[in-house]
Design a protein around this motif. Structure first.
Motif, PDB file in Angstrom:
ATOM      1  N   GLY A 191      22.096  59.678 -21.283  1.00 20.02           N
ATOM      2  CA  GLY A 191      20.851  60.226 -21.851  1.00 20.02           C
ATOM      3  C   GLY A 191      19.663  59.337 -21.521  1.00 20.02           C
ATOM      4  N   ASN A 192      19.848  58.013 -21.671  1.00 19.80           N
ATOM      5  CA  ASN A 192      18.758  57.068 -21.365  1.00 19.80           C
ATOM      6  C   ASN A 192      18.354  57.137 -19.895  1.00 19.80           C
ATOM      7  OD1 ASN A 192      18.924  56.219 -23.987  1.00 19.80           O
ATOM      8  ND2 ASN A 192      19.995  54.315 -23.549  1.00 19.80           N
ATOM      9  N   ALA A 193      19.363  57.288 -19.015  1.00 24.97           N
ATOM     10  CA  ALA A 193      19.069  57.376 -17.571  1.00 24.97           C
ATOM     11  C   ALA A 193      18.269  58.648 -17.279  1.00 24.97           C
ATOM     12  CB  ALA A 193      20.367  57.348 -16.768  1.00 24.97           C
ATOM     13  N   LEU A 194      18.629  59.744 -17.930  1.00 22.88           N
ATOM     14  CA  LEU A 194      17.890  61.008 -17.742  1.00 22.88           C
ATOM     15  C   LEU A 194      16.446  60.868 -18.235  1.00 22.88           C
ATOM     16  CD1 LEU A 194      20.750  63.425 -18.788  1.00 22.88           C
ATOM     17  CD2 LEU A 194      19.591  63.474 -16.566  1.00 22.88           C
ATOM     18  N   VAL A 195      16.271  60.130 -19.339  1.00 27.53           N
ATOM     19  CA  VAL A 195      14.905  59.891 -19.848  1.00 27.53           C
ATOM     20  C   VAL A 195      14.089  59.150 -18.786  1.00 27.53           C
ATOM     21  CG1 VAL A 195      13.571  58.525 -21.526  1.00 27.53           C
ATOM     22  CG2 VAL A 195      15.471  59.965 -22.305  1.00 27.53           C
ATOM     23  N   ASN A 196      14.705  58.159 -18.144  1.00 29.23           N
ATOM     24  CA  ASN A 196      14.002  57.413 -17.102  1.00 29.23           C
ATOM     25  C   ASN A 196      13.621  58.286 -15.912  1.00 29.23           C
ATOM     26  OD1 ASN A 196      13.655  54.490 -17.737  1.00 29.23           O
ATOM     27  ND2 ASN A 196      15.826  54.682 -18.222  1.00 29.23           N
ATOM     28  N   LEU A 197      14.377  59.375 -15.726  1.00 31.63           N
ATOM     29  CA  LEU A 197      14.038  60.325 -14.651  1.00 31.63           C
ATOM     30  C   LEU A 197      13.128  61.442 -15.174  1.00 31.63           C
ATOM     31  CD1 LEU A 197      17.581  60.606 -13.001  1.00 31.63           C
ATOM     32  CD2 LEU A 197      15.566  59.490 -12.010  1.00 31.63           C
ATOM     33  N   GLU A 198      12.688  61.288 -16.439  1.00 30.44           N
ATOM     34  CA  GLU A 198      11.805  62.258 -17.108  1.00 30.44           C
ATOM     35  C   GLU A 198      12.453  63.641 -17.257  1.00 30.44           C
ATOM     36  OE1 GLU A 198       7.865  62.159 -15.439  1.00 30.44           O
ATOM     37  OE2 GLU A 198       7.761  59.962 -15.559  1.00 30.44           O
ATOM     38  N   LYS A 199      13.792  63.640 -17.322  1.00 32.11           N
ATOM     39  CA  LYS A 199      14.517  64.909 -17.539  1.00 32.11           C
ATOM     40  C   LYS A 199      14.846  65.002 -19.028  1.00 32.11           C
ATOM     41  CE  LYS A 199      16.442  65.114 -12.868  1.00 32.11           C
ATOM     42  NZ  LYS A 199      17.665  65.125 -12.036  1.00 32.11           N
ATOM     43  N   TYR A 200      13.820  65.276 -19.816  1.00 27.90           N
ATOM     44  CA  TYR A 200      13.950  65.121 -21.269  1.00 27.90           C
ATOM     45  C   TYR A 200      14.839  66.183 -21.908  1.00 27.90           C
ATOM     46  CZ  TYR A 200      10.092  61.975 -20.314  1.00 27.90           C
ATOM     47  OH  TYR A 200       9.316  60.980 -19.795  1.00 27.90           O
ATOM     48  N   ALA A 201      14.731  67.427 -21.433  1.00 27.63           N
ATOM     49  CA  ALA A 201      15.541  68.502 -22.041  1.00 27.63           C
ATOM     50  C   ALA A 201      17.026  68.241 -21.793  1.00 27.63           C
ATOM     51  CB  ALA A 201      15.119  69.857 -21.472  1.00 27.63           C
ATOM     52  N   GLU A 202      17.365  67.811 -20.568  1.00 25.76           N
ATOM     53  CA  GLU A 202      18.768  67.482 -20.264  1.00 25.76           C
ATOM     54  C   GLU A 202      19.240  66.304 -21.110  1.00 25.76           C
ATOM     55  OE1 GLU A 202      20.074  67.123 -16.061  1.00 25.76           O
ATOM     56  OE2 GLU A 202      18.151  68.097 -15.595  1.00 25.76           O
ATOM     57  N   ALA A 203      18.358  65.322 -21.264  1.00 27.91           N
ATOM     58  CA  ALA A 203      18.722  64.131 -22.052  1.00 27.91           C
ATOM     59  C   ALA A 203      19.072  64.526 -23.481  1.00 27.91           C
ATOM     60  CB  ALA A 203      17.575  63.124 -22.035  1.00 27.91           C
ATOM     61  N   ILE A 204      18.297  65.434 -24.057  1.00 33.18           N
ATOM     62  CA  ILE A 204      18.563  65.871 -25.442  1.00 33.18           C
ATOM     63  C   ILE A 204      19.976  66.429 -25.554  1.00 33.18           C
ATOM     64  CG2 ILE A 204      17.952  67.602 -27.203  1.00 33.18           C
ATOM     65  CD1 ILE A 204      14.982  67.205 -26.250  1.00 33.18           C
ATOM     66  N   GLU A 205      20.345  67.280 -24.584  1.00 35.24           N
ATOM     67  CA  GLU A 205      21.694  67.873 -24.599  1.00 35.24           C
ATOM     68  C   GLU A 205      22.765  66.782 -24.569  1.00 35.24           C
ATOM     69  OE1 GLU A 205      22.608  71.042 -25.183  1.00 35.24           O
ATOM     70  OE2 GLU A 205      20.448  71.050 -25.597  1.00 35.24           O
ATOM     71  N   VAL A 206      22.552  65.784 -23.700  1.00 35.91           N
ATOM     72  CA  VAL A 206      23.547  64.719 -23.541  1.00 35.91           C
ATOM     73  C   VAL A 206      23.623  63.871 -24.810  1.00 35.91           C
ATOM     74  CG1 VAL A 206      24.180  62.674 -22.210  1.00 35.91           C
ATOM     75  CG2 VAL A 206      23.316  64.689 -21.038  1.00 35.91           C
ATOM     76  N   TYR A 207      22.465  63.537 -25.382  1.00 33.67           N
ATOM     77  CA  TYR A 207      22.474  62.764 -26.641  1.00 33.67           C
ATOM     78  C   TYR A 207      23.235  63.530 -27.732  1.00 33.67           C
ATOM     79  CZ  TYR A 207      18.806  59.490 -25.004  1.00 33.67           C
ATOM     80  OH  TYR A 207      18.088  58.535 -24.342  1.00 33.67           O
TER      81      TYR A 207
END
Length: 467
Positions: A245-261
């Motif tokens: 999730g943190n890695a996705l945040v760094n790529l600014e993929k916030y919606a995907e990060a939420i799913e992973v978190y």
């Protein structure tokens, strides 16, 4: 006369325990062989009852005075009870009975390690290495000692030896990652885990640590692939989901990060950090109601999590509710008084509320804590400029340039202030410096003083540098 019964090791350990407890109840004297006593001691250790285990060890010693094993067990239990001199004494007696038992030196090494007497700890561990059949845990302890001594290179070599002996030793895998981290040697970390994975492709811990190493190198796509393998091998691995999730945040993929978190909630209890991370993603997506809801869940779970209080403030600030935002920024600041970002947000909110003195004081704090924050210097000086305090504004920008001699935007702002003050020659000198530093940013000057666009001298100088 007391009746004596003998109990041997063929019986069920539970039976030995029942017999032992019966003996204590009846104030009787039964005889147990050494194995039965060991079983009884282990039973109480598993039950997390060290005083009872210690009592059994004492009985065992009386009945088997030449068995070193009970002195060793006693020493282990005395260590748990923090009775260090007694533990050393028991080990001394054990060594007199059976000097070749590796456990004596392992426990003694542990004791010296906890006392930070590192050379004596190493001496004992080295002796244990000579005597023990399985040595991976001893090698791990030697690595810990070298870490505590600040010798990470040697620690790494022992951790590699440990893993050579036992590829499954998870602690060694994580410690190795820690050492590479402290040494700031992520490249070598990546190489090691890649080689390790070639031999052990199903080690979820190795994939996870490889992901962490890639993250620290800002190779977020590769990190995500590594975390995915870790999750594939162990689908309940909550930490891998969180770090992905943190890695996705760094790529600014916030919606995907939420799913992973959110996946982490399937495998472990929701925690404040994850709620806060989800809140931050919603904040970046400018879904402020959702963001605020998650930040609130976070502070409810951990009222000391400053970032979550700050996040609530950010969502209110976004809605131009500056007075309310300030309240939450200050709650965050109470928990982390030296956080420059919090001071910056407070300065900005105070400014928007028209509280110039408070804003100025907060900006002063920001640049004191983080003198490399160019935006803070610019905002700080512009408050003074807006109040026609040109000398103060120029002074602030001078300090800013001292701390950030490479920052072209500071020179352009200085040019604007000098023109406003009527110091044209000095302004032109500074303009030359700004253009030498970064000619592309000359628009900053016109943003601040649009009337300079019709000043032929300035336009000519800029054209010399930009054409």
């Amino acid at each position: 006369m007391e009746e004596e019964f003998e109990f041997g090791f063929t019986e069920d350990p539970k039976f030995s325990v029942e017999r032992y407890e019966e003996m204590i109840r009846n104030h009787d004297q039964y005889f147990f062989d050494a194995q039965a006593f060991e079983n009884i001691i282990d039973y109480y250790i598993e039950k997390n009852d060290p005083p009872k285990a210690l009592q059994v060890a004492e009985y065992a010693r009386n009945q088997h005075p030449f068995a070193a094993v009970f002195l060793i067990k006693q020493a282990q239990l005395l260590v748990v009870g923090n009775k260090v001199p007694e533990a050393f004494a028991a080990l001394e007696k054990a060594a007199m009975l059976e000097a070749s038992d590796a456990d004596i030196y392992i426990i003694r090494g542990n004791l010296y390690e906890s006392m930070e007497r590192f050379s004596e700890a190493l001496e004992n561990y080295e002796k244990a290495l000579e005597l023990a059949e399985e040595t991976d845990e001893i090698l791990l302890h030697i690595a810990y000692v070298y870490q505590n001594m600040g010798d990470y290179d040697t620690a790494v070599s022992y951790l590699k030896l440990c893993l050579k002996q036992n590829m499954e030793n998870q602690d060694a895998l994580y410690e190795l990652a820690f050492c590479y981290d402290v040494m700031d040697n992520q490249q070598e970390s990546v190489q090691f885990y890649q080689q390790y994975i070639d031999n052990e492709p199903y080690s979820y811990a190795a994939w996870y640590n490889l992901g962490n190493a890639y993250t620290k190198l800002s190779l977020f796509e590769k990190a995500i692939d590594a975390y995915d393998y870790a999750i594939l091998i162990k689908d309940s691995f909550a930490s891998a989901y969180f770090n992905k999730g943190n890695a996705l945040v760094n790529l600014e993929k916030y919606a995907e990060a939420i799913e992973v978190y959110r996946h982490t909630f399937e495998y472990e209890q929701p925690n404040a950090d994850t709620y806060c991370a989800i809140g931050e993603c919603y904040e970046k997506l400018e879904q402020m109601d959702d963001a605020r809801a998650f930040y609130k869940k976070s502070v409810k779970m951990d009222p000391k999590l400053a970032d979550a209080w700050f996040g609530i403030g950010v969502t209110l600030d976004f809605e131009e509710r500056y007075f309310e935002a300030l309240h939450f920024y200050k709650k965050a600041l109470d928990l982390d008084i030296a956080n420059a970002d919090y001071w910056f947000a407070i300065a900005d909110a105070e400014y928007k509320l028209g509280h110039m003195t408070e804003a100025e004081q907060a900006y002063e704090k920001v640049v004191e804590l983080n003198p490399l924050d160019i935006d803070a210097w610019l905002d700080y000086s512009s408050i003074l400029y807006e109040q026609q305090r040109l000398v103060g504004a120029i002074e602030i920008i001078s300090q800013a340039i001292k701390n950030n001699p490479e920052a072209a935007e500071l020179y352009y702002r200085m040019v604007a202030y000098l023109f406003a003050k009527g110091e044209f020659n000095e302004a032109l000198n500074q303009l030359e410096m700004a253009l030498t530093s970064d000619p592309e940013k000359h628009y900053i000057l016109f943003d601040y003083l649009p009337q300079l666009q019709s000043n032929k001298v300035i336009v000519d100088i800029i054209n010399r540098y930009t054409k």
